[in-house]
Design a protein around this motif. Structure first.
Motif, mmCIF file in Angstrom:
data_model
loop_
_atom_site.group_PDB
_atom_site.id
_atom_site.type_symbol
_atom_site.label_atom_id
_atom_site.label_comp_id
_atom_site.label_asym_id
_atom_site.label_seq_id
_atom_site.Cartn_x
_atom_site.Cartn_y
_atom_site.Cartn_z
ATOM 1 N N GLU A 3 0.837 -1.204 0.000
ATOM 2 C CA GLU A 3 0.000 0.000 0.000
ATOM 3 C C GLU A 3 0.871 1.253 0.000
ATOM 4 N N LEU A 4 1.985 1.206 0.724
ATOM 5 C CA LEU A 4 2.924 2.327 0.731
ATOM 6 C C LEU A 4 3.495 2.547 -0.670
ATOM 7 N N ALA A 5 3.895 1.455 -1.319
ATOM 8 C CA ALA A 5 4.443 1.559 -2.671
ATOM 9 C C ALA A 5 3.398 2.065 -3.657
ATOM 10 N N MET A 6 2.156 1.604 -3.521
ATOM 11 C CA MET A 6 1.101 2.018 -4.445
ATOM 12 C C MET A 6 0.746 3.490 -4.276
ATOM 13 N N ILE B 28 -8.843 -9.872 8.091
ATOM 14 C CA ILE B 28 -9.111 -8.449 7.867
ATOM 15 C C ILE B 28 -8.927 -8.150 6.379
ATOM 16 N N ILE B 29 -9.032 -6.886 6.001
ATOM 17 C CA ILE B 29 -8.777 -6.472 4.635
ATOM 18 C C ILE B 29 -7.748 -5.350 4.649
ATOM 19 N N PRO B 30 -7.174 -4.991 3.506
ATOM 20 C CA PRO B 30 -6.246 -3.863 3.487
ATOM 21 C C PRO B 30 -6.903 -2.607 4.048
ATOM 22 N N THR C 120 -7.508 -1.497 -1.224
ATOM 23 C CA THR C 120 -8.674 -1.927 -2.007
ATOM 24 C C THR C 120 -9.061 -0.899 -3.060
ATOM 25 N N GLN C 121 -8.558 0.320 -2.927
ATOM 26 C CA GLN C 121 -8.879 1.380 -3.885
ATOM 27 C C GLN C 121 -7.784 1.561 -4.932
ATOM 28 N N GLY D 259 -10.536 -7.272 -11.700
ATOM 29 C CA GLY D 259 -10.430 -8.725 -11.607
ATOM 30 C C GLY D 259 -9.143 -9.181 -10.957
ATOM 31 N N LYS D 260 -8.019 -8.659 -11.436
ATOM 32 C CA LYS D 260 -6.731 -9.063 -10.866
ATOM 33 C C LYS D 260 -6.602 -8.570 -9.433
ATOM 34 N N ALA D 261 -7.115 -7.379 -9.146
ATOM 35 C CA ALA D 261 -7.057 -6.858 -7.780
ATOM 36 C C ALA D 261 -7.820 -7.763 -6.821
ATOM 37 N N LEU D 262 -9.025 -8.164 -7.218
ATOM 38 C CA LEU D 262 -9.809 -9.045 -6.349
ATOM 39 C C LEU D 262 -9.148 -10.410 -6.196
ATOM 40 N N GLU D 263 -8.524 -10.894 -7.255
ATOM 41 C CA GLU D 263 -7.800 -12.168 -7.158
ATOM 42 C C GLU D 263 -6.684 -12.062 -6.128
ATOM 43 N N MET D 264 -5.890 -10.985 -6.213
ATOM 44 C CA MET D 264 -4.791 -10.821 -5.269
ATOM 45 C C MET D 264 -5.291 -10.642 -3.845
ATOM 46 N N ILE D 265 -6.350 -9.842 -3.680
ATOM 47 C CA ILE D 265 -6.868 -9.567 -2.341
ATOM 48 C C ILE D 265 -7.543 -10.800 -1.743
ATOM 49 N N MET D 266 -8.341 -11.511 -2.546
ATOM 50 C CA MET D 266 -9.110 -12.641 -2.006
ATOM 51 C C MET D 266 -8.252 -13.880 -1.760
#
Length: 259
Positions: free
Chosen positions: A117-120, A142-144, A149-150, A159-166
């Motif tokens: 998240e810091l890098a993003m 928990i979640i980020p 998530t944003q 799609g790829k974001a949800l794959e990585m997060i889930m």
């Protein structure tokens, strides 16, 4: 700076501030004190005329930032957790995201959870070939909480974001490059020099125009309905600056501008 940072190494050289997270025993993990100190450093660098850009990295070759310090918030209430998320986002992540000077993340190892998240939140990300990235928060139930998530969907798509997060699984540097999470992948030895060369190119351009471009791009992402109007205003305002006059004069005289 008046006081030496506790959790960071800070060096200013050739217009560039090198901010290095310095917690090698914790793989440079974030906690509230680390975030507070980073917020203070950013506040000072924003108004330092000797600084035109920032390279943010982690000490050693194992980790950029391997996540948050889990022990710190193990017993947090929901109210305390919300305050942690709010302060981290507003004082550090959003500050980086809207910083008027270019901020490059040099990802030299693990960038997980709060570290990714810091890098993003930085404007541009470069990674070493050994870098690994991920948001493993769901493995902790928990979640980020620092904008992950944003910002991840903005960079890699929903799609790829949800794959990585889930899944919470890590991806390597080449996958991160393919999906647009990082701009370049280089060897460990070339990571900082590549960041420096990129900043040198940026420094040859108008500092005021770059700050305006950062602001307008961010506006378009955060408030799309205002993006075009913001661009028109910033475009028009640029015509009143000395940088515009110098840039046009240099172009017509076939020389490099002196910004």
């Amino acid at each position: 700076m008046k006081e030496a940072p506790l959790y960071f190494l800070l060096e200013i050289k050739n217009k560039t501030a090198y901010i290095t997270v310095n917690r090698p025993d914790k793989l440079n993990a974030l906690n509230t004190l680390v975030l507070k100190e980073l917020a203070e450093i950013l506040t000072r660098l924003k108004v330092d005329d000797d600084v035109r850009g920032i390279i943010l990295t982690g000490v050693g070759d194992k980790a950029f930032v391997a996540g948050a310090d889990i022990k710190e918030f193990q017993k947090f209430s929901s109210a305390e957790a919300r305050q942690l998320s709010k302060s981290g986002q507003e004082e550090v992540m959003d500050e980086l995201y809207t910083f008027p000077k270019p901020v490059l993340a040099a990802i030299n190892g693990f960038a997980l959870g709060g570290g990714l998240e810091l890098a993003m939140a930085c404007h541009i990300r470069l990674a070493s070939e050994q870098a690994k990235m991920g948001l493993p928060e769901v493995s902790l139930g928990i979640i980020p909480g620092y904008g992950g998530t944003q910002r991840l969907p903005q960079l890699v798509g929903r799609g790829k974001a949800l794959e990585m997060i889930m899944t919470g699984e890590m991806i390597d540097a080449q996958d991160a490059l393919q999906w647009g999470l990082v701009n370049q992948v280089v060897s460990s030895e070339e990571l900082i020099p590549t960041c420096e060369r990129l900043l040198e190119k940026i420094y040859q351009r108008s500092q005021k125009a770059i700050a305006a471009a950062i602001r307008v791009v961010n506006m378009g992402l955060m408030q799309p309905e205002k993006g075009y109007e913001e661009e028109m205003d910033a475009f028009a305002d640029a015509f009143d600056t000395m940088d515009f006059k110098e840039g046009v004069a240099a172009f017509l005289e076939k020389r490099k501008p002196n910004f």
